[in-house]
Design a protein around this motif. Structure first.
Motif, PDB file in Angstrom:
ATOM      1  N   LYS A  72       3.427  -6.448  -8.487  1.00  0.00           N
ATOM      2  CA  LYS A  72       4.743  -5.898  -8.132  1.00  0.00           C
ATOM      3  C   LYS A  72       5.271  -6.567  -6.863  1.00  0.00           C
ATOM      4  O   LYS A  72       6.458  -6.892  -6.766  1.00  0.00           O
ATOM      5  N   ALA A  73       4.384  -6.767  -5.900  1.00  0.00           N
ATOM      6  CA  ALA A  73       4.797  -7.456  -4.667  1.00  0.00           C
ATOM      7  C   ALA A  73       5.319  -8.847  -5.000  1.00  0.00           C
ATOM      8  O   ALA A  73       6.320  -9.306  -4.437  1.00  0.00           O
ATOM      9  N   GLU A 124       6.672  -9.829  -7.844  1.00  0.00           N
ATOM     10  CA  GLU A 124       7.978  -9.706  -8.504  1.00  0.00           C
ATOM     11  C   GLU A 124       9.076  -9.491  -7.453  1.00  0.00           C
ATOM     12  O   GLU A 124      10.119 -10.158  -7.461  1.00  0.00           O
ATOM     13  N   MET A 125       8.815  -8.566  -6.524  1.00  0.00           N
ATOM     14  CA  MET A 125       9.808  -8.281  -5.476  1.00  0.00           C
ATOM     15  C   MET A 125      10.070  -9.523  -4.630  1.00  0.00           C
ATOM     16  O   MET A 125      11.209  -9.812  -4.237  1.00  0.00           O
ATOM     17  N   CYS A 126       9.004 -10.237  -4.339  1.00  0.00           N
ATOM     18  CA  CYS A 126       9.096 -11.422  -3.505  1.00  0.00           C
ATOM     19  C   CYS A 126       9.948 -12.495  -4.194  1.00  0.00           C
ATOM     20  O   CYS A 126      10.815 -13.116  -3.575  1.00  0.00           O
ATOM     21  N   LEU A 154      12.197 -12.030  -6.478  1.00  0.00           N
ATOM     22  CA  LEU A 154      13.593 -11.575  -6.539  1.00  0.00           C
ATOM     23  C   LEU A 154      14.314 -11.884  -5.234  1.00  0.00           C
ATOM     24  O   LEU A 154      15.451 -12.354  -5.228  1.00  0.00           O
ATOM     25  N   GLU A 155      13.628 -11.611  -4.138  1.00  0.00           N
ATOM     26  CA  GLU A 155      14.227 -11.872  -2.831  1.00  0.00           C
ATOM     27  C   GLU A 155      14.448 -13.376  -2.612  1.00  0.00           C
ATOM     28  O   GLU A 155      15.487 -13.791  -2.093  1.00  0.00           O
ATOM     29  N   LYS A 210       6.645 -10.389   0.692  1.00  0.00           N
ATOM     30  CA  LYS A 210       6.885  -8.987   0.339  1.00  0.00           C
ATOM     31  C   LYS A 210       5.547  -8.269   0.242  1.00  0.00           C
ATOM     32  O   LYS A 210       4.554  -8.825  -0.238  1.00  0.00           O
ATOM     33  N   HIS A 254       3.713  -4.532  -0.939  1.00  0.00           N
ATOM     34  CA  HIS A 254       3.960  -3.381  -1.808  1.00  0.00           C
ATOM     35  C   HIS A 254       2.735  -2.472  -1.854  1.00  0.00           C
ATOM     36  O   HIS A 254       1.598  -2.938  -1.857  1.00  0.00           O
ATOM     37  N   SER A 303       1.771   1.370  -3.917  1.00  0.00           N
ATOM     38  CA  SER A 303       2.336   2.290  -4.910  1.00  0.00           C
ATOM     39  C   SER A 303       1.912   3.723  -4.627  1.00  0.00           C
ATOM     40  O   SER A 303       0.748   3.985  -4.310  1.00  0.00           O
ATOM     41  N   GLU A 324       6.856   1.535 -12.960  1.00  0.00           N
ATOM     42  CA  GLU A 324       6.516   1.139 -11.596  1.00  0.00           C
ATOM     43  C   GLU A 324       5.787  -0.197 -11.538  1.00  0.00           C
ATOM     44  O   GLU A 324       5.606  -0.759 -10.465  1.00  0.00           O
ATOM     45  N   PRO A 382       4.919  -4.332 -12.606  1.00  0.00           N
ATOM     46  CA  PRO A 382       5.711  -5.540 -12.830  1.00  0.00           C
ATOM     47  C   PRO A 382       5.900  -5.764 -14.330  1.00  0.00           C
ATOM     48  O   PRO A 382       4.923  -5.846 -15.066  1.00  0.00           O
TER      49      PRO A 382
END
Ligand code: FES
Ligand code: FES
Lengths: 155, 762
Positions: free
Chosen positions: B541-542, B544-546, B548-549, B607, B609, B611, B712, B714
């Motif tokens: 997930k981290a 994925e967020m990274c 995206l940013e 990023k 993350h 949970s 929640e 990725p």
């Protein structure tokens, strides 16, 4: 003691202790693919060819290789890669630590028996332990490789 | 999706398969001092005198350390790789006057080569005051023999530990009135189960090398799942500042949780720190079998209450866990035995779960794939199978009546909501795969053999909720390729590739365009490490967020190059462009180049993350076994499994994880066992005695996926690594019952036990 070994095609003289094991000899000569997984000849990780026959290098003295040829995976890169692609396509290499011994023994098997049955494969490789893969992916890789070879040979 | 949910090759696959030198011992400098350990022959003893004078005279010996070299006042520590403050008690010293199991370390010896070190070890003279060992864990609590009588023993967390009672932890949790519920039930299955300690048996034993770097710091390269925890453990053990320690891992030859404990690092670290010379330690297989960190032995008392119609109303579980000489992972593993078994039964209106973890003079236990859930599920699933037999109900039908379903609250799972669950579909799927209705319960093959089937369910978690931290750093490089930097550890699982797939999906690039680097405490962003089934779900997930940013930053720089507003610009992986103005387009190649010249927008993102929930993966497994009526010999002919790990990021790797885990579970059910002689010495000290499954021990393993979607995670993913080991023990135990007519409450179930069973095959 002085021994003369042809290691992966290169003839060389070395001074070794009489009790040196073949696994330590080949590793000392840069063949780091050869791994040790046990002290009891149970895992198959250390498989090398001694005059083209697979042996467990952890249970053979380096002195025994005097006048002989020793082959490790370093000396079989092309043959290994051709087969390895099929294991890679299963994701069955996993941690990889058992792979060199496994690939060596697959090559040895196919030299002896170019078209083994599933049972013959399992029997031949019974001494090659793997803790990661559950063996299924390795088997699929071998079967797909054989399949490819059969089709290729037909053409 | 272009990259996610595709069986792409592992990025390191061909390097591993062709035997490239990428593991710890392949990379260790040739001039390393060889480090070996003198180990205690006694299970409980105090070192009265130790003389190293003659040993020191052996040519080539550099140093010998004993308990005298540990400064007085040195605090104790734990080797467990856990987030600080660790639930595992601080109960160790590198070298202690009191040795607590056969194999505990008495002296560290470093020398030029193995031969001189072996010789020196044989010349060290030790006088022990031998004490009576405490070997039986059922007698450990409040026994007068104390494994840790010392006053500087310390428990950092409120886990109910008390060294003066041999207690490493105690816990109680419940919901509803279990005694009342059970008294109202038509039937109560009341049984006690016993699971043994078993070894992870990764093919690469524990190993570490250390050097001093150009800043005078300790540089540790180790086969570990937990570089960041290792840094803390080493600093604690040596009593040096954490700034002075760097830990990195190369390729790892398997971990399965064994390398979530710092087993080998502290010894060469101690040698190199004191001698300032490079050193390495390679555990022998014997050491890995006798002085490591196997699964906790547990005794589990289950009371399972149900009505005649099959409705399960309550589960009462008491677990006694044996942590051995030290408390690594003791307080936490035991929790899973209840919290990851009881919640499978959503119908139950009450539960109670009490646990004790005790010290004994046996090898210290630790983390092993499944982490306590494996033991708990053997007990609870076996009890449910016995309930089915008592009720005359099909075990699958009984499950269908009672299982937890998506959208329900799970009281025994920290009251978390069941956010994604295809357990019902897994049941259906396995039933079809094995052809259950035809094969259940057994068939006489007419040749002296019986074939039978048995099944079980399992769950696990996805990371430790509110604790585990995953991070990713992504950077755009010239020409438009990326670097992904992680602190998670690929130990063969393929997380380097899986995380690259997630990043590639978001950045719309090829997986080849992403280079992965990990893990290194000096370089990687913080990650708790690869354990607790956390990597895909938390670090994924981290990532994925990274990604995206980073996408958005690329758009920002592209927009400024095009001279348009940021929100007009779009990115398709190859170029930043404005939709309706075809001439407004700048290639990623040029953005990457521009980012390195007169640029103020960082095209690097980190990023982090964590949970709040830990969504369980679920699975159902079913075994078909063949048993020889005469000899009791048993073979798993086929094993079928349906797994719900959410979206499979890489179906190939998920499948192999499942196949490998299932075979480990089969080993635990049938052959693997650690036993001790009366002096506390481990008998299975090699791969000759300790039998892991070979390829001729198994017919086939068939794995299919029934995916739910976890919001929640990725791309809907949950975890896969651990859940897969859990179903074989109860499924095989029930298959044995269905053939033999006798229930086994202890693992492993051996041919001798089957052959000796009374009234068998009647
Ligand atoms: S190292 Fe295990 S067989 Fe040679
Ligand atoms: S791949 Fe890890 S032991 Fe075979």
């Amino acid at each position: 003691m002085l021994i003369t070994v042809t290691l992966n095609g290169k003839k060389q003289q070395s001074d070794v202790e009489p009790d040196m094991l073949l696994i330590d000899f080949v590793r000392a000569h840069g063949c780091l693919s050869v791994k040790r997984g046990c002290e009891t000849s149970n895992c198959g990780l250390c498989t090398v060819f001694l005059d083209d026959k697979p042996v467990l290098s952890c249970s053979v003295l380096a002195a025994r290789a005097d006048g002989k040829s020793v082959t490790t995976l370093e000396g079989l890169q092309e043959e290994a890669s051709e087969f390895a692609e099929f294991v890679a396509d299963q994701g069955a290499e996993q941690c990889g630590f058992c792979n060199p011994g496994f690939v060596m023994n697959v090559i040895a098997m196919l030299r002896e028996n170019p078209d083994p049955s599933e049972e013959e494969i399992k029997e031949y490789l019974a001494g090659n332990l793997c803790r990661c893969s559950g063996y299924e992916g390795q088997l699929r890789g071998i079967l797909n490789f054989l399949d490819m070879r059969r089709r290729r040979d037909q053409i | 999706m272009k990259t996610v949910n595709k069986g792409v090759r592992k990025k390191d696959a061909m390097q591993l398969l062709t035997g490239k030198p990428v593991y710890t011992n392949d990379l260790a400098p040739a001039e390393c001092l060889i480090v070996k350990l003198l180990r205690s022959p006694h299970a409980n003893a105090v070192i009265e005198d130790i003389n190293t004078d003659i040993a020191m005279k052996v040519k080539g010996i550099e140093a010998i350390y004993t308990w005298r070299d540990i400064p007085e006042g040195q605090m104790r520590f734990t080797c467990a790789g856990q987030t600080y403050p660790e639930p595992s008690p601080y109960d160790r010293l590198i070298l202690d006057k009191h040795v607590r199991f056969v194999g505990d370390v008495v002296a560290i010896v470093a020398g030029e080569n193995e031969k001189c070190v072996d010789k020196a070890i044989s010349l060290i003279k030790v006088k022990y005051k031998v004490l009576t060992p405490l070997l039986d864990f059922t007698l450990a609590k409040d026994n007068e023999i104390l494994v840790h009588p010392e006053d500087n023993w310390e428990s950092l967390c409120p886990v109910g530990a008390d060294n003066k009672r041999n207690l490493c932890a105690h816990d109680e949790s419940s919901s509803g009135d279990i005694d009342k519920t059970l008294s109202e039930c038509d039937i109560v299955i009341d049984r006690t189960y016993h699971t043994k300690a078993v070894q992870q048996t990764m093919m690469e034993t524990f190993r570490t090398f250390c050097t001093i770097d150009m800043y005078g710091r300790l540089n540790v390269v180790s086969s570990t799942q937990i570089v960041f925890h290792c840094r803390r453990i080493i600093a604690n053990a040596l009593g040096i500042p954490k700034t002075m320690v760097r830990v990195s891992k190369p390729r790892i030859g398997g971990g399965f949780g064994a390398k979530q404990t710092s087993i080998s690092e502290i010894y060469p670290a101690f040698v190199t720190w004191h001698t300032k010379k490079p050193s390495k330690i390679l555990f022998s297989r014997e050491e890995s079998m006798t002085a490591s960190t196997p699964r906790h032995e547990m005794q589990l008392h289950v009371r399972l209450g149900a009505m005649r119609d099959g409705r399960i109303r309550g589960i009462d579980l008491y677990t006694l866990s044996n942590t051995g000489a030290y408390g690594e992972h003791g307080p936490t593993t035991v929790g899973l035995s209840g919290h990851k078994s009881i919640p499978l039964y959503g119908s139950a209106e009450s539960f109670r779960f009490i646990s004790d973890v005790v010290y004994t003079n046996r090898m210290s236990a630790g983390a092993y794939r499944g982490y306590g859930a494996t033991q708990g599920l053997f007990a609870v699933e076996s009890a449910v199978n016995e309930l089915a037999a008592e009720l005359g109900m099909d075990p699958i039908a009984l499950r269908e009546l009672n299982i937890t379903r998506e959208g329900e609250v799970m009281p025994a799972y920290y009251s978390q909501m069941n956010t994604s669950c295809a357990l019902d579909r897994c049941l259906e799927r396995v039933k079809r795969m094995i052809n259950w209705d035809e094969k259940y319960p057994c068939r006489d093959m007419g040749n002296g053999k019986v074939r039978s089937v048995g099944m079980a369910m399992a769950m696990q978690g996805s990371g430790i909720s509110g604790v585990d931290v995953g991070s990713a750093t992504l950077r755009l490089n010239e020409t438009g390729f990326y670097t992904l930097n992680i602190g998670a550890a690929d130990m063969g699982t393929g997380c380097d590739t899986i995380l690259a797939q997630i990043a590639a999906e978001v950045l719309e690039c090829d997986i080849e365009d992403i280079n992965v680097y990990g893990a290194d405490t000096d370089v990687s962003p913080y990650d708790s490490g690869s354990y607790a089934s956390s990597t895909t779900y938390v670090t994924g997930k981290a990532t994925e967020m990274c990604a995206l940013e980073l996408r958005s930053r690329i758009c920002e720089l592209g927009a400024s190059m095009l001279g348009v507003e940021r929100d007009k610009a779009e990115f398709d992986g190859r170029a930043v462009f404005v939709s309706d103005e075809p001439e407004k387009r700048v290639e990623l190649f040029d953005i990457a180049t521009a980012s390195m010249c007169g640029n103020n927008i960082a095209l690097a993102v980190t990023k982090t993350h964590s949970s709040e929930i830990s969504p369980p993966p679920f699975m159902v497994g079913a075994a078909e076994v063949e048993i020889d009526k005469e000899t009791g010999e048993i073979e798993v002919v086929d094993y079928y499994a349906a797994v719900d790990c959410g979206t499979t990021i890489n179906p190939n790797l998920a499948r192999v994880q499942a196949e490998g885990g299932i075979l480990q579970g089969i080993g635990m059910a049938l052959t693997e066992n650690i036993t001790y002689n009366e002096n506390g010495r481990v008998l299975e000290n090699s791969l000759m005695q300790y039998k892991i499954p070979t390829r001729v021990d198994i017919g086939h393993i068939h794995v299919e996926f029934e995916s739910s979607y976890e919001n929640e995670g990725p791309f809907g993913a949950k975890s896969i690594g651990e859940v897969v080991i859990n179903t074989p023990p109860p499924a095989i135990a029930d298959a044995v019952y269905n053939a033999v007519g006798k229930r086994f409450y202890e693992l492993p179930i051996t041919p001798e036990q089957i052959a000796n069973a009374e009234n068998k095959f009647e």
